[in-house]
Design a protein around this motif. Structure first.
Motif, PDB file in Angstrom:
ATOM      1  N   PHE A 130       0.831  -1.204   0.000  1.00 36.25           N
ATOM      2  CA  PHE A 130       0.000   0.000   0.000  1.00 36.25           C
ATOM      3  C   PHE A 130       0.866   1.255   0.000  1.00 36.25           C
ATOM      4  CE2 PHE A 130      -3.850  -2.237   0.340  1.00 36.25           C
ATOM      5  CZ  PHE A 130      -3.586  -3.368   1.115  1.00 36.25           C
ATOM      6  N   VAL A 169      -7.052   2.574  -6.076  1.00 29.49           N
ATOM      7  CA  VAL A 169      -6.863   3.125  -4.733  1.00 29.49           C
ATOM      8  C   VAL A 169      -8.099   2.884  -3.873  1.00 29.49           C
ATOM      9  CG1 VAL A 169      -6.593   5.265  -3.432  1.00 29.49           C
ATOM     10  CG2 VAL A 169      -5.161   4.843  -5.420  1.00 29.49           C
ATOM     11  N   SER A 227      -8.543   0.538  -0.409  1.00 28.92           N
ATOM     12  CA  SER A 227      -8.829   1.224   0.849  1.00 28.92           C
ATOM     13  C   SER A 227     -10.268   1.066   1.314  1.00 28.92           C
ATOM     14  CB  SER A 227      -8.502   2.713   0.710  1.00 28.92           C
ATOM     15  OG  SER A 227      -9.254   3.300  -0.326  1.00 28.92           O
ATOM     16  N   SER A 228     -11.051   0.231   0.637  1.00 30.82           N
ATOM     17  CA  SER A 228     -12.445   0.062   1.029  1.00 30.82           C
ATOM     18  C   SER A 228     -12.839  -1.403   0.917  1.00 30.82           C
ATOM     19  CB  SER A 228     -13.351   0.920   0.147  1.00 30.82           C
ATOM     20  OG  SER A 228     -13.401   0.402  -1.168  1.00 30.82           O
ATOM     21  N   ARG A 256      -1.075   4.998  -4.441  1.00 31.43           N
ATOM     22  CA  ARG A 256      -1.278   6.444  -4.292  1.00 31.43           C
ATOM     23  C   ARG A 256      -0.229   7.228  -5.071  1.00 31.43           C
ATOM     24  NH1 ARG A 256      -5.118   7.698  -0.727  1.00 31.43           N
ATOM     25  NH2 ARG A 256      -5.822   6.100   0.724  1.00 31.43           N
TER      26      ARG A 256
END
Length: 714
Positions: free
Chosen positions: A504, A666, A670-671, A508
């Protein structure tokens, strides 16, 4: 008012935000009243909101357009009597304006909600200042500056860096000097795009787009984005630079007004001149023979200051002379599209940009100029290599005012003459050494040998490109040196070497390159060894020698020189020389599968057959954990790994159109959103693998997986 077909009821306009209905009042209605006005009445028939205009006839109708415009019209003539676009709330929609007309007294601003759940007016507002040229501001309490986007030069705001002028293509500002008016609005976007500007209760201004494929909103730009963007962070006569620590420093020729406050980190008090100007001394009658005239120090890539005076008909020399002949003039600038700007009050809200700034000419006493040959950017003075033989490289980089030049001898001392014990890596273009500069800063020094295959163009490309990119997930180039035939790059030191366990953060960094940076960048050599980890295990993408920039409107580029590492190349690039953002997405997917499986990608065939097909087959059989590296297999991590495998397979699909975009990736990471199923690999590459081209690949491929082939693009 909200978007009809977007879940979550994203509210974009509220009529009665100053007088909200009570939650218990379920009998309230919106209707046209007897006088033709649009009204809201509560359950007791009390009018709590009205358009409140003078209507000659009570025969009116109301229309809601597809743009979100709510219009009260005369039903006979069709004339618009009242328009919701003239009463903006916290959201700017396509076709709405914010701005002013001083003659008519019109002033339109966005105002934030009080909280995320309370639409009543908050303490922040955004609009255009009554200047010529106008500036875009966010204010607190409608008067005190919080963020300043700088003056409009006819194409963009000079306080919002944008090297490719990407955001400026999405907005327009209409200035009428005679009418003393200025209005800001969006240009027409693609009919399929839904993009809005929202002022949050916190004062953050967001540009937000709706991603249909993810069924989610994505923030792609915001301001203020860092402490230097906040108005007056460093006080008057100072400069804020996010590339330095501390971020605040005095302008050349100035010293802190209060040393004690400055040491404690309170810079708002600002600075004062260290040496009086000659004109100030002359005015007091104390001038003596030997005093030299004041002059100007040229500062490049600056955010222009607030509180300017503007002379549209002055040429550059006249502008300089006016400032020099008026002792109250502290600085001037001559930006394209505006012409002469001068500052006669205190210098406020100065910022050093890494790119796309403007030249600012600061008035200083002659003694402050010193004897420097290059006075261009005193904030980052360069030390030229005494052994430099490539003057073309030096001249180009000096013009761009990018990384500091370092003497070869200093780098030799820093690395203890490049001792083997300090060697921390060996890429395809040369070895990398750990070093310690005179000031104690740890660095990584990469030597690009004359036999490395990376020529002068790749060397320039990496320095010029990475110097214009600023992101927490990109490795920074701090300096460079040319020594004979050797070219050296100095990077920030990453304590944890190459990436082998962390994922991770890379996504980004790629999202920044694709959508949010000053340049639209395709890396072309994303792989595990080109992602480094700092002390806190934050991943940073490095090695931009093969990277290429796109224009904002470009989606696909064709090249006749295929370069990179075949194991990470998308099919369309390896076979046809076609690369795009989806090429980076593909490489990122390979990286995910490589990390999860613990199997290093060694060549094109291994990656395609083992990583892609095997992973896809295991997923269809619900046996994904068989792919997982046993050293990281445990019950706590299995759910995360399964999701990573799924995302990786979506990224390495054969056809670029099937791969998700980086904003989507992304959000996936992140979800907990549902993921689409990846398509089965088609193996259309097998004929190609058996052709003569494969033998060329095998010969061209180097031992460290950096490959530059002779394949010709279509």
């Amino acid at each position: 008012m909200w978007f009809k077909n977007i879940p979550g009821q994203r509210i974009v306009w509220v009529a009665n935000r100053e007088e909200p209905l009570q939650a218990s009042d379920s009998d309230a209605i919106l209707k046209i009243g007897g006088d033709g006005n649009l009204i809201i009445i509560d359950g007791n028939q009390n009018i709590i909101w009205s358009t409140n205009i003078s209507v000659q006839s009570n025969k009116t109708t109301v229309v809601l357009t597809d743009k979100g415009e709510f219009i009260l019209k005369d039903s006979i003539s069709g004339t618009s009597l009242w328009d919701s676009f003239n009463y903006p709330c916290d959201t700017l929609l396509l076709g709405m304006n914010i701005g002013y007309n001083t003659r008519s007294g019109v002033k339109l601003v966005l105002s934030s909600w009080q909280t995320e759940n309370d639409p009543s007016p908050g303490k922040f507002a955004i609009g255009l200042s009554v200047d010529m040229p106008p500036q875009i501001f966010t204010w607190t309490n409608y008067s005190r500056p919080y963020w300043r986007g700088g003056p409009w030069d006819g194409g963009n705001f000079l306080g919002v860096p944008d090297d490719e002028k990407g955001y400026a293509s999405d907005i327009k500002v209409i200035v009428n000097k005679q009418q003393e008016s200025a209005f800001f609005s969006f240009n027409n976007f693609n009919v399929f795009d839904i993009i809005i500007m929202v002022l949050k209760p916190s004062g953050i201004l967001n540009m937000v787009e709706w991603l249909e494929d993810l069924n989610a909103w994505h923030v792609f730009w915001e301001a203020p984005a860092n402490p230097c963007d906040v108005y007056g962070t460093c006080g008057p006569y100072s400069v804020c630079d996010m590339g330095k620590s501390p971020v605040c420093d005095c302008l050349r020729g100035f010293v802190p007004k209060s040393t004690d406050e400055w040491v404690r980190g309170n810079w708002t008090g600002g600075y004062v001149r260290r040496t009086k100007l000659l004109c100030e001394i002359s005015a007091s009658g104390n001038v003596t023979k030997g005093f030299e005239s004041d002059n100007f120090l040229q500062l490049r890539e600056m955010k222009l200051l607030d509180h300017y005076t503007y002379f549209y008909d002055y040429e550059a020399q006249s502008c300089k002379e006016w400032c020099l002949n008026n002792c109250s003039c502290a600085a001037y600038a001559y930006p394209d599209g505006i012409k002469c700007m001068i500052w006669i009050s205190e210098l406020m809200d100065v910022q050093q940009f890494p790119y796309d700034g403007v030249d600012l000419f600061l008035r200083v006493a002659y003694s402050e100029l010193g004897n420097r040959r290059n006075r261009v950017n005193d904030l980052t003075p360069a030390v030229r290599s005494q052994n430099s033989e490539d003057t073309s490289t030096d001249n180009l980089l000096e013009e761009q005012q990018l990384p500091t030049l370092l003497d070869f001898a200093k780098l030799a001392i820093a690395t203890d003459n490049f001792r083997e014990i300090n060697k921390i890596g060996a890429g395809g273009f040369g070895p990398v050494y750990k070093g310690k500069l005179e000031d104690g800063q740890l660095v990584a020094v990469k030597i690009l040998s004359s036999h490395s295959g990376q020529g002068i163009e790749e060397f320039k490309n990496e320095i010029l490109l990475i110097s214009k990119l600023q992101h927490r997930n990109l490795v920074r180039v701090l300096a460079y040196c040319v020594h004979g035939q050797e070219k050296l790059l100095v990077y920030e030191y990453m304590a944890n070497r190459s990436l082998d366990t962390l994922l991770f953060g890379i996504a980004r960094g790629l999202l920044y390159l694709h959508r949010d940076s000053c340049l639209r960048v395709i890396h072309r050599d994303l792989k595990a060894s080109n992602v480094l980890l700092d002390d806190e295990m934050n991943p940073k993408i490095s090695d931009f020698g093969l990277a290429r920039t796109f224009q904002v409107t470009q989606e696909l580029v064709n090249t006749n020189r295929i370069a990179g590492t075949f194991g990470y190349m998308s099919l369309e690039y390896a076979m046809g020389g076609l690369f795009s953002e989806k090429s980076n997405v593909y490489s990122f997917g390979v990286l995910i599968l490589e990390i999860v499986s613990g199997k290093k990608t060694t060549n094109f065939m291994t990656m395609k057959i083992i990583s892609t097909f095997s992973a896809w087959k295991l997923q269809t059989e619900s046996k994904e954990l068989d792919l997982m590296d046993k050293s990281i297999l445990d019950s706590d991590s299995s759910a995360t790994v399964l999701r990573c495998i799924h995302i990786g397979l979506l990224c390495v699909q054969d056809h670029a159109v099937d791969r998700p975009s980086m904003p989507s990736v992304v959000l996936m990471l992140s979800s907990e959103m549902d993921l689409p199923q990846p398509k089965q690999p088609t193996f259309i590459f097998q004929r190609w693998l058996n052709s003569d081209t494969q033998s060329q690949i095998s010969k061209a491929q180097s031992v460290n997986d950096i490959t530059v082939s002779v394949a010709e693009g279509r």
